[in-house]
Design an enzyme around this catalytic site. Sequence first.
Site, mmCIF file in Angstrom:
data_model
loop_
_atom_site.group_PDB
_atom_site.id
_atom_site.type_symbol
_atom_site.label_atom_id
_atom_site.label_comp_id
_atom_site.label_asym_id
_atom_site.label_seq_id
_atom_site.Cartn_x
_atom_site.Cartn_y
_atom_site.Cartn_z
ATOM 1 N N VAL A 161 38.489 37.101 44.876
ATOM 2 C CA VAL A 161 38.638 35.795 45.517
ATOM 3 C C VAL A 161 37.487 35.618 46.499
ATOM 4 O O VAL A 161 37.207 36.522 47.298
ATOM 5 C CB VAL A 161 39.981 35.681 46.254
ATOM 6 C CG1 VAL A 161 40.125 34.301 46.889
ATOM 7 C CG2 VAL A 161 41.149 35.955 45.314
ATOM 8 N N CYS A 162 36.811 34.493 46.422
ATOM 9 C CA CYS A 162 35.749 34.163 47.375
ATOM 10 C C CYS A 162 34.687 35.271 47.350
ATOM 11 O O CYS A 162 34.226 35.670 46.294
ATOM 12 C CB CYS A 162 36.378 33.962 48.753
ATOM 13 S SG CYS A 162 35.335 33.181 49.990
#
Length: 210
Positions: free
Chosen positions: A109-110
């Site tokens: 994520v990210c």
Amino acid sequence: MIQRKRRVAILIFDDVEVLDFAGPFEVFGVSRFASGDPAFDVSVVSLDGKPVRARNGLGVQPHSAPEDLAAADILVVPGGYGTRRLLSDPDARALVTSASQAAEATLSVCTGSLMLAAYGLLRGMAATTHVDAMDDLRALDPGIDDRPGARVVDNGRLLTSAGVSAGIDASLHLVSRFAGEGVAIETARYIQYDWRERGVDRPDINPFRT
């Protein structure tokens, strides 16, 4: 589809972005089969088994010991400023690499994707990350096929998602894969999240594609 509860391990570390891990934790944690049984067993794991201080000073107590990462069916690697300290950390590299190789799916994520890139796990694959970290991703591994316009990039066993809230989309995408689209739709309805499998890029370049 055979209903089988899968184990999700979410890595946490100091200065982890809160929604990066809390979004997937909520999605997987509330997902239920039609029978009402949980579709996933979710835990958060720190690298040393000790509590961490997430971004903005939020204290988080891990559920499991570091070695439990290896038992995960789904590994989630969130982002945040704390990722920078882990890019050259040999212990983090060993734990994440081993867990990812054993898991059915690994999701970053990210800026969690920066860790996967630094550890060589995204070599030759397509990937995305936070819009402000695309140059960092390219610098870590110029061989990555960067997809800055994608919200989720699904290579099969390795998935990356864009900034912060995109982790919710990616988690629902995996819920749909492992528990069924109906479970994902009901989960999105329950958390009142507007989800329509948007922005999912599925390149066909990964030799490990399922």
